[in-house]
Scaffold this motif. Sequence first.
Motif, mmCIF file in Angstrom:
data_model
loop_
_atom_site.group_PDB
_atom_site.id
_atom_site.type_symbol
_atom_site.label_atom_id
_atom_site.label_comp_id
_atom_site.label_asym_id
_atom_site.label_seq_id
_atom_site.Cartn_x
_atom_site.Cartn_y
_atom_site.Cartn_z
ATOM 1 N N ASP A 164 62.180 40.576 38.763
ATOM 2 C CA ASP A 164 63.490 39.944 38.987
ATOM 3 C C ASP A 164 63.416 38.418 39.057
ATOM 4 N N GLY A 165 62.639 37.828 38.163
ATOM 5 C CA GLY A 165 62.545 36.375 38.120
ATOM 6 C C GLY A 165 61.659 35.755 39.187
ATOM 7 N N LYS A 166 60.984 36.592 40.001
ATOM 8 C CA LYS A 166 60.042 36.130 41.017
ATOM 9 C C LYS A 166 58.632 36.551 40.624
ATOM 10 N N ALA A 167 57.646 35.838 41.140
ATOM 11 C CA ALA A 167 56.262 36.161 40.806
ATOM 12 C C ALA A 167 55.362 36.014 42.027
ATOM 13 N N ILE A 168 54.356 36.887 42.093
ATOM 14 C CA ILE A 168 53.276 36.759 43.061
ATOM 15 C C ILE A 168 51.972 36.807 42.282
ATOM 16 N N ALA A 169 51.032 35.957 42.652
ATOM 17 C CA ALA A 169 49.750 35.897 41.946
ATOM 18 C C ALA A 169 48.613 35.951 42.952
ATOM 19 N N TYR A 170 47.470 36.456 42.488
ATOM 20 C CA TYR A 170 46.276 36.525 43.324
ATOM 21 C C TYR A 170 45.091 36.014 42.518
ATOM 22 N N PHE A 171 44.385 35.065 43.110
ATOM 23 C CA PHE A 171 43.173 34.500 42.513
ATOM 24 C C PHE A 171 42.012 34.822 43.434
ATOM 25 N N CYS A 172 40.910 35.341 42.874
ATOM 26 C CA CYS A 172 39.732 35.562 43.712
ATOM 27 C C CYS A 172 38.472 35.600 42.840
ATOM 28 N N ASP A 173 37.357 35.267 43.476
ATOM 29 C CA ASP A 173 36.078 35.264 42.754
ATOM 30 C C ASP A 173 35.234 36.485 43.083
ATOM 31 N N GLY A 174 35.771 37.417 43.911
ATOM 32 C CA GLY A 174 35.040 38.625 44.256
ATOM 33 C C GLY A 174 34.005 38.443 45.340
ATOM 34 N N ARG A 175 33.919 37.231 45.901
ATOM 35 C CA ARG A 175 32.926 36.969 46.946
ATOM 36 C C ARG A 175 33.600 36.429 48.214
ATOM 37 N N ALA A 176 34.152 35.225 48.125
ATOM 38 C CA ALA A 176 34.747 34.639 49.329
ATOM 39 C C ALA A 176 35.997 33.805 49.041
ATOM 40 N N LYS A 177 36.139 33.337 47.805
ATOM 41 C CA LYS A 177 37.259 32.453 47.497
ATOM 42 C C LYS A 177 38.452 33.275 46.993
ATOM 43 N N GLU A 178 39.607 33.048 47.589
ATOM 44 C CA GLU A 178 40.809 33.767 47.174
ATOM 45 C C GLU A 178 42.051 32.961 47.542
ATOM 46 N N SER A 179 43.172 33.338 46.927
ATOM 47 C CA SER A 179 44.450 32.708 47.269
ATOM 48 C C SER A 179 45.596 33.566 46.749
ATOM 49 N N TRP A 180 46.613 33.754 47.595
ATOM 50 C CA TRP A 180 47.866 34.387 47.188
ATOM 51 C C TRP A 180 48.883 33.281 46.933
ATOM 52 N N LEU A 181 49.606 33.399 45.827
ATOM 53 C CA LEU A 181 50.575 32.367 45.446
ATOM 54 C C LEU A 181 51.903 33.027 45.083
ATOM 55 N N ARG A 182 53.005 32.324 45.337
ATOM 56 C CA ARG A 182 54.337 32.855 45.047
ATOM 57 C C ARG A 182 55.227 31.775 44.447
ATOM 58 N N GLY A 183 56.282 32.251 43.763
ATOM 59 C CA GLY A 183 57.239 31.296 43.200
ATOM 60 C C GLY A 183 58.186 31.976 42.228
ATOM 61 N N ASP A 184 58.929 31.152 41.496
ATOM 62 C CA ASP A 184 59.915 31.653 40.539
ATOM 63 C C ASP A 184 59.367 31.610 39.116
ATOM 64 N N VAL A 185 59.953 32.456 38.274
ATOM 65 C CA VAL A 185 59.683 32.429 36.841
ATOM 66 C C VAL A 185 60.960 31.960 36.156
ATOM 67 N N GLU A 186 60.899 30.838 35.453
ATOM 68 C CA GLU A 186 62.083 30.317 34.779
ATOM 69 C C GLU A 186 62.436 31.177 33.569
ATOM 70 N N ASP A 187 63.690 31.023 33.105
ATOM 71 C CA ASP A 187 64.134 31.823 31.961
ATOM 72 C C ASP A 187 63.313 31.544 30.701
ATOM 73 N N ASP A 188 62.715 30.343 30.605
ATOM 74 C CA ASP A 188 61.892 30.031 29.434
ATOM 75 C C ASP A 188 60.449 30.503 29.592
ATOM 76 N N GLY A 189 60.153 31.205 30.710
ATOM 77 C CA GLY A 189 58.817 31.763 30.900
ATOM 78 C C GLY A 189 57.838 30.883 31.659
ATOM 79 N N THR A 190 58.254 29.725 32.123
ATOM 80 C CA THR A 190 57.343 28.856 32.861
ATOM 81 C C THR A 190 57.263 29.282 34.325
ATOM 82 N N LEU A 191 56.067 29.129 34.908
ATOM 83 C CA LEU A 191 55.825 29.483 36.300
ATOM 84 C C LEU A 191 55.275 28.274 37.042
ATOM 85 N N ARG A 192 55.723 28.137 38.290
ATOM 86 C CA ARG A 192 55.148 27.134 39.182
ATOM 87 C C ARG A 192 55.022 27.806 40.540
ATOM 88 N N LEU A 193 53.806 28.305 40.848
ATOM 89 C CA LEU A 193 53.576 29.064 42.062
ATOM 90 C C LEU A 193 52.756 28.242 43.044
#
Length: 216
Positions: free
Chosen positions: A84-113
Amino acid sequence: MKRPGPLLTLLAGLVLGLFLLTLNATTGTSRTTNASSSYEERSPSPTPTRADASPEPTRTPPPDADYAGRTDDDSAAIAVSVRDGKAIAYFCDGRAKESWLRGDVEDDGTLRLTGGQGATLDGTLREGKRIRGTVDVAGTHQAFTADKAKKPSGLYRATATVRSAKIDAGWIVLKDGTQVGVLTRDGEPAPAPRIDPETGAVTVDGQQLTARPATP
């Protein structure tokens, strides 16, 4: 010489009366015509409407989908879930570094989380097939590509309290079956145990939990 008779006098008066009546009628018509013309000149012309004016195009948000992939240097994985035009992302290296990110998805497909500790993700959804972009986490800047995922590939998360410890774990299941995840126990990160991607079942410190698909 005989004087004109009464009949001749009457005819002369009748002719004169007809002449005056005709003259008066002609003058009245002229005045009416001039007045009508003057009114038309003073009346404002109607504003023309633009027949070629087109309505605003309907804006359609990107379709709901999940994406999973790796950074270009293959050091970490990343997954994005769009709803519904919202996004959640998860970045991790499988060891210790990780981050959850959230934000909107524009109609042209661009994301800024955005995520904790200044983490950011900038990307573009291309033709609904993949997301290409960059992610900044813990002082590192990495490019990534995440292709559209088909279950059981995608993003999973489990939160619970196990033996008085607060558990928060995330997993990225890639299309080749590879799992990359980090489990934090009271804030301390460690590699996450494997989940059953079909059911989400996972055992943490002897207790069975269920990892569920993560959505915005």
